[in-house]
Design a protein around this motif. Structure first.
Motif, mmCIF file in Angstrom:
data_model
loop_
_atom_site.group_PDB
_atom_site.id
_atom_site.type_symbol
_atom_site.label_atom_id
_atom_site.label_comp_id
_atom_site.label_asym_id
_atom_site.label_seq_id
_atom_site.Cartn_x
_atom_site.Cartn_y
_atom_site.Cartn_z
ATOM 1 N N ALA A 102 2.570 -3.841 -13.439
ATOM 2 C CA ALA A 102 1.836 -2.574 -13.359
ATOM 3 C C ALA A 102 1.840 -2.124 -11.912
ATOM 4 C CB ALA A 102 0.404 -2.748 -13.854
ATOM 5 N N ALA A 103 2.237 -0.895 -11.679
ATOM 6 C CA ALA A 103 2.293 -0.321 -10.333
ATOM 7 C C ALA A 103 3.090 -1.227 -9.388
ATOM 8 C CB ALA A 103 0.892 -0.070 -9.797
ATOM 9 N N GLY A 104 4.151 -1.833 -9.907
ATOM 10 C CA GLY A 104 5.007 -2.679 -9.090
ATOM 11 C C GLY A 104 4.504 -4.092 -8.860
ATOM 12 N N ASN A 105 3.330 -4.411 -9.395
ATOM 13 C CA ASN A 105 2.754 -5.739 -9.197
ATOM 14 C C ASN A 105 2.774 -6.544 -10.492
ATOM 15 O OD1 ASN A 105 1.926 -5.394 -6.429
ATOM 16 N ND2 ASN A 105 0.365 -4.009 -7.212
ATOM 17 N N LEU A 106 3.072 -7.831 -10.368
ATOM 18 C CA LEU A 106 3.044 -8.732 -11.509
ATOM 19 C C LEU A 106 1.594 -8.964 -11.909
ATOM 20 C CD1 LEU A 106 4.683 -10.687 -13.360
ATOM 21 C CD2 LEU A 106 4.207 -12.456 -11.643
#
Length: 129
Positions: A102-106
């Motif tokens: 999500a939003a580039g974060n795991l």
């Protein structure tokens, strides 16, 4: 239901600089088959699977960095992906897991085991309000 309803959010991750031996130890200690690998910024860089480890364990030095052996072409899903879509992706591509980003974060991982648990121990749908 969505991936967020079923995914595991308490993850054991390793860094690209961690070794093959670190991956083996983590898998044995935690009884897991998939380990997300993070880059120096804490973003998903790849994935190491039990299958990868078994194939390489006697061919590579245990000190080999994960960046040299991890899968970097990893398919991911978002937390709001419908479970059916995630399941179809896993079945059609024969993936054992999908990291959740999500939003580039795991933010999690969904595995075949999560779907088996759902079949055996159905969870109640979330109530609005």
């Amino acid at each position: 239901m969505f991936v967020a309803d079923l995914m595991t959010s308490q993850l054991r991750c390793l860094k690209e600089t961690d070794s093959l031996a670190d991956a083996v130890a983590a898998m044995q200690e935690l009884f897991i088959r998939h380990i997300p690998v993070l880059d120096a910024d804490g973003r998903l860089a790849g994935l190491v699977t039990q299958r990868d480890v078994l194939a390489l364990e006697h061919k590579k030095d245990p000190g080999t960095p994960l960046r040299d052996i991890m899968r970097s072409d990893v398919a991911t899903v978002a937390p709001d992906t419908p479970l059916r879509t995630a399941a179809e992706t896993m079945i059609f591509h024969k993936y054992g897991c999908l990291p959740v980003v999500a939003a580039g974060n795991l933010v999690g991982i969904i595995t075949e085991t999560d779907f088996l648990k759902l079949a055996i121990f159905p969870i109640a749908p979330r109530r609005e309000g």
